[in-house]
Scaffold this motif. Structure first.
Motif, PDB file in Angstrom:
ATOM      1  N   ALA A 132      41.996  43.892  55.675  1.00 48.20           N
ATOM      2  CA  ALA A 132      40.685  43.540  55.063  1.00 48.20           C
ATOM      3  C   ALA A 132      40.971  42.460  54.314  1.00 48.20           C
ATOM      4  O   ALA A 132      42.262  41.916  54.103  1.00 48.20           O
ATOM      5  CB  ALA A 132      40.328  44.720  54.054  1.00 48.20           C
ATOM      6  N   ASP A 133      40.195  41.531  53.773  1.00 49.52           N
ATOM      7  CA  ASP A 133      40.200  40.224  53.173  1.00 49.52           C
ATOM      8  C   ASP A 133      40.304  40.526  51.934  1.00 49.52           C
ATOM      9  O   ASP A 133      39.250  40.778  51.134  1.00 49.52           O
ATOM     10  CB  ASP A 133      38.906  39.598  53.580  1.00 49.52           C
ATOM     11  CG  ASP A 133      38.825  37.917  53.019  1.00 49.52           C
ATOM     12  OD1 ASP A 133      39.882  37.852  52.469  1.00 49.52           O
ATOM     13  OD2 ASP A 133      37.934  37.317  53.309  1.00 49.52           O
ATOM     14  N   VAL A 134      41.479  40.508  51.169  1.00 44.21           N
ATOM     15  CA  VAL A 134      41.657  40.852  49.661  1.00 44.21           C
ATOM     16  C   VAL A 134      42.151  39.470  49.054  1.00 44.21           C
ATOM     17  O   VAL A 134      43.201  39.058  49.330  1.00 44.21           O
ATOM     18  CB  VAL A 134      42.910  42.007  49.681  1.00 44.21           C
ATOM     19  CG1 VAL A 134      43.040  42.174  48.115  1.00 44.21           C
ATOM     20  CG2 VAL A 134      42.278  43.282  50.410  1.00 44.21           C
ATOM     21  N   ARG A 135      41.411  39.105  48.324  1.00 45.86           N
ATOM     22  CA  ARG A 135      41.544  37.830  47.601  1.00 45.86           C
ATOM     23  C   ARG A 135      41.902  38.031  46.306  1.00 45.86           C
ATOM     24  O   ARG A 135      41.127  38.683  45.321  1.00 45.86           O
ATOM     25  CB  ARG A 135      40.204  36.772  47.661  1.00 45.86           C
ATOM     26  CG  ARG A 135      39.814  36.761  49.057  1.00 45.86           C
ATOM     27  CD  ARG A 135      38.456  35.957  49.284  1.00 45.86           C
ATOM     28  NE  ARG A 135      38.121  35.839  50.340  1.00 45.86           N
ATOM     29  CZ  ARG A 135      36.905  35.442  50.888  1.00 45.86           C
ATOM     30  NH1 ARG A 135      36.257  34.489  49.994  1.00 45.86           N
ATOM     31  NH2 ARG A 135      36.533  35.323  52.025  1.00 45.86           N
ATOM     32  N   THR A 136      43.052  37.666  45.807  1.00 48.90           N
ATOM     33  CA  THR A 136      43.375  37.735  44.193  1.00 48.90           C
ATOM     34  C   THR A 136      43.314  36.430  43.436  1.00 48.90           C
ATOM     35  O   THR A 136      43.234  35.383  43.963  1.00 48.90           O
ATOM     36  CB  THR A 136      44.895  38.399  44.317  1.00 48.90           C
ATOM     37  OG1 THR A 136      45.926  37.220  44.989  1.00 48.90           O
ATOM     38  CG2 THR A 136      45.061  39.591  44.923  1.00 48.90           C
ATOM     39  N   GLY A 137      43.464  36.793  41.991  1.00 47.49           N
ATOM     40  CA  GLY A 137      43.245  35.553  41.329  1.00 47.49           C
ATOM     41  C   GLY A 137      41.858  35.195  41.320  1.00 47.49           C
ATOM     42  O   GLY A 137      41.451  33.906  40.811  1.00 47.49           O
ATOM     43  N   VAL A 138      40.945  35.786  41.553  1.00 45.16           N
ATOM     44  CA  VAL A 138      39.400  35.382  41.691  1.00 45.16           C
ATOM     45  C   VAL A 138      38.628  36.579  40.922  1.00 45.16           C
ATOM     46  O   VAL A 138      38.579  37.978  41.040  1.00 45.16           O
ATOM     47  CB  VAL A 138      38.925  35.619  42.922  1.00 45.16           C
ATOM     48  CG1 VAL A 138      37.382  35.352  43.065  1.00 45.16           C
ATOM     49  CG2 VAL A 138      39.605  34.917  44.117  1.00 45.16           C
ATOM     50  N   ARG A 139      38.180  36.238  39.948  1.00 44.32           N
ATOM     51  CA  ARG A 139      37.403  36.712  38.731  1.00 44.32           C
ATOM     52  C   ARG A 139      35.966  36.531  38.986  1.00 44.32           C
ATOM     53  O   ARG A 139      35.346  35.589  39.021  1.00 44.32           O
ATOM     54  CB  ARG A 139      37.874  36.353  37.357  1.00 44.32           C
ATOM     55  CG  ARG A 139      36.874  37.243  36.122  1.00 44.32           C
ATOM     56  CD  ARG A 139      37.463  37.040  34.793  1.00 44.32           C
ATOM     57  NE  ARG A 139      38.769  36.898  34.799  1.00 44.32           N
ATOM     58  CZ  ARG A 139      39.270  38.122  34.452  1.00 44.32           C
ATOM     59  NH1 ARG A 139      38.572  39.443  34.223  1.00 44.32           N
ATOM     60  NH2 ARG A 139      40.722  38.356  34.192  1.00 44.32           N
ATOM     61  N   VAL A 140      35.254  37.661  39.333  1.00 39.99           N
ATOM     62  CA  VAL A 140      33.695  37.663  39.379  1.00 39.99           C
ATOM     63  C   VAL A 140      33.005  37.441  37.989  1.00 39.99           C
ATOM     64  O   VAL A 140      33.492  38.211  37.122  1.00 39.99           O
ATOM     65  CB  VAL A 140      33.100  39.097  40.080  1.00 39.99           C
ATOM     66  CG1 VAL A 140      31.620  38.658  40.143  1.00 39.99           C
ATOM     67  CG2 VAL A 140      33.777  38.944  41.572  1.00 39.99           C
ATOM     68  N   THR A 141      32.254  36.557  37.788  1.00 32.93           N
ATOM     69  CA  THR A 141      31.433  36.428  36.747  1.00 32.93           C
ATOM     70  C   THR A 141      30.090  36.760  36.588  1.00 32.93           C
ATOM     71  O   THR A 141      29.592  36.850  35.689  1.00 32.93           O
ATOM     72  CB  THR A 141      31.602  34.861  36.156  1.00 32.93           C
ATOM     73  OG1 THR A 141      30.930  34.074  37.169  1.00 32.93           O
ATOM     74  CG2 THR A 141      33.105  34.232  35.908  1.00 32.93           C
ATOM     75  N   ALA A 142      29.341  36.751  37.934  1.00 36.95           N
ATOM     76  CA  ALA A 142      28.017  37.088  37.777  1.00 36.95           C
ATOM     77  C   ALA A 142      27.472  37.283  39.260  1.00 36.95           C
ATOM     78  O   ALA A 142      28.257  36.849  40.246  1.00 36.95           O
ATOM     79  CB  ALA A 142      26.867  35.930  37.361  1.00 36.95           C
ATOM     80  N   VAL A 143      26.944  38.392  39.231  1.00 37.68           N
ATOM     81  CA  VAL A 143      26.124  38.797  40.578  1.00 37.68           C
ATOM     82  C   VAL A 143      24.586  38.657  40.530  1.00 37.68           C
ATOM     83  O   VAL A 143      24.162  39.107  39.534  1.00 37.68           O
ATOM     84  CB  VAL A 143      26.614  40.367  41.000  1.00 37.68           C
ATOM     85  CG1 VAL A 143      25.580  40.746  42.051  1.00 37.68           C
ATOM     86  CG2 VAL A 143      28.036  40.410  41.255  1.00 37.68           C
ATOM     87  N   ARG A 144      24.141  37.971  41.179  1.00 36.40           N
ATOM     88  CA  ARG A 144      22.733  37.760  41.191  1.00 36.40           C
ATOM     89  C   ARG A 144      21.931  38.073  42.802  1.00 36.40           C
ATOM     90  O   ARG A 144      22.592  38.004  43.587  1.00 36.40           O
ATOM     91  CB  ARG A 144      22.259  36.366  41.002  1.00 36.40           C
ATOM     92  CG  ARG A 144      22.751  35.783  39.461  1.00 36.40           C
ATOM     93  CD  ARG A 144      22.313  34.397  39.255  1.00 36.40           C
ATOM     94  NE  ARG A 144      22.543  34.175  37.874  1.00 36.40           N
ATOM     95  CZ  ARG A 144      23.372  33.697  37.165  1.00 36.40           C
ATOM     96  NH1 ARG A 144      24.585  33.705  38.024  1.00 36.40           N
ATOM     97  NH2 ARG A 144      23.608  33.469  35.898  1.00 36.40           N
ATOM     98  N   SER A 145      20.677  38.439  42.558  1.00 36.83           N
ATOM     99  CA  SER A 145      19.903  38.781  43.682  1.00 36.83           C
ATOM    100  C   SER A 145      19.380  37.764  44.454  1.00 36.83           C
ATOM    101  O   SER A 145      19.238  36.580  44.036  1.00 36.83           O
ATOM    102  CB  SER A 145      18.646  39.821  43.596  1.00 36.83           C
ATOM    103  OG  SER A 145      19.118  40.935  42.873  1.00 36.83           O
TER     104      SER A 145
END
Length: 373
Positions: free
Chosen positions: A97-110
């Motif tokens: 799987a594509d696992v990306r570290t050091g990446v913080r999600v700040t927002a999810v929008r529709s």
């Protein structure tokens, strides 16, 4: 066998690379999805490296594995924090799987087309067919506020910041809480400091072993581990501490002592329920956590910080799922031994959504909900 269910090119984004996120990635691959895991930490092992040094699992290794990979070693041992970290490293390494570290999600929008845009702290946007919020709760410790707490000049922290007892040697310490972590930390500190465990009610204990078998054996064979929350809460009215007798005996002997919860802080201590004041060097709150979901605020799917969901499926946004919530579907939902079952359930729903199988006319959905044909 992997069944391909959608021709869409967008991935399903999984926020969080701990046990819940990794279980979701595996389940997503099995369901024919293209999972992308975004994890804020430096490696996909969740918050486990940040727990206190002496932490061990409450369940034996044989009952503590994620789907597809056994713990290995003595199946009756209780794995340590560092063993869990090593296990999650192995698990992540074995995922295609594509696992990306050091990446913080700040927002999810529709998105207007029904998908989502996932924003990161690097300023990137990732289009997603669906989202799984698997960010856990360690980043959102619950710290109650008592009268005059802002005046207290001593050390005040949550157990999320506690690592080892040495810095507290020779000091007067109060640990607040009646759960497993509170009792474990208070017991550990009692060998180094003058410690009181402050609780609102007497601590309740649950035997770790029954008739020579670990409690989790009986939870498995009786099916109690799978009981849904409404049934479980009728059977179990109060939280209990798993114990072989060590903690019960220690509290009975006064090491640590147990007292009713204090009512307020003073400049250098606390006010006990009987009105007496006492100087206290440090207070450690072991008062639990709340879901860490602030990045979902733009969707309007949170109610006072808690997700509007049923069994991990959003009740407000199609294609949005949750993992790792306490009592999400069963007693074991937010544990290593239980999250795999929830991951399969949630990703199956997402696979149906992104493939279009879950899209029905509004009238048909209302009829299905009401039980009418």
């Amino acid at each position: 066998m992997i069944v391909h269910v959608t021709p869409r090119t967008e991935p399903v984004v999984i926020v969080g690379g701990g046990q819940s996120g990794l279980a979701a990635a595996r389940a997503g691959l099995t369901a024919g999805l293209r999972p992308v895991v975004l994890h804020a930490g430096v490696e996909p092992v969740g918050s486990w490296p940040d727990y206190y040094d002496s932490l061990t699992l409450f369940s034996p290794a044989r009952y503590s594995a994620l789907p597809g990979l056994d713990f290995g070693g003595d199946p009756e041992r209780y794995p340590s924090r560092d063993e869990v970290v090593a296990y999650l490293r192995r698990y992540a390494a074995g995922l295609d799987a594509d696992v990306r570290t050091g990446v913080r999600v700040t927002a999810v929008r529709s998105r207007p087309d029904g998908g989502y845009l996932v924003h990161t702290d690097a300023g990137d946007e990732l289009a997603a067919a669906g989202v799984v919020a698997a960010s856990g709760s360690f980043g959102n410790p619950y710290l109650p506020v008592l009268p005059s707490q802002e005046r207290y000049a001593g050390e005040l922290c949550h157990v999320a910041d506690y690592r080892r007892p040495d810095p507290y040697a020779g000091r007067r310490v109060v640990v607040v809480g009646a759960g497993n972590s509170a009792v474990q930390v208070a017991h550990e500190l009692a060998g180094y400091a003058d410690v009181t465990l402050a609780t609102r009610a007497p601590v309740r204990f649950l035997p770790q072993r029954i008739r020579g078998r670990d409690l989790h054996h009986w939870l498995r064979v009786t099916g109690a581990d799978l009981l849904p929350r409404p049934v479980l809460t009728r059977l179990v009215r109060h939280a209990a501490v798993l114990d072989t007798g060590i903690y019960r005996d220690a509290i009975a002997a006064g090491a640590p002592a147990r007292r009713a919860m204090f009512t307020a802080f003073t400049d250098d201590g606390v006010v006990w329920s009987d009105g007496r004041t006492e100087r206290v060097d440090a207070v450690v709150f072991a008062t639990g956590y709340r879901p860490h979901l602030d990045y979902l605020a733009p969707l309007g799917t949170l109610d006072r910080g808690l997700p509007r969901q049923r069994a991990g499926i959003s009740t407000t946004h199609p294609g949005l799922g949750y993992l790792g919530l306490e009592f999400q579907r069963s007693f074991s939902s937010n544990t290593l031994r239980g999250v795999g079952r929830d991951a399969a359930y949630v990703t199956a729903a997402l696979a149906a959504h992104v493939s279009g199988r879950s899209r029905r006319r509004p009238a048909a959905r209302r009829a299905a909900a009401s039980g009418r044909p």
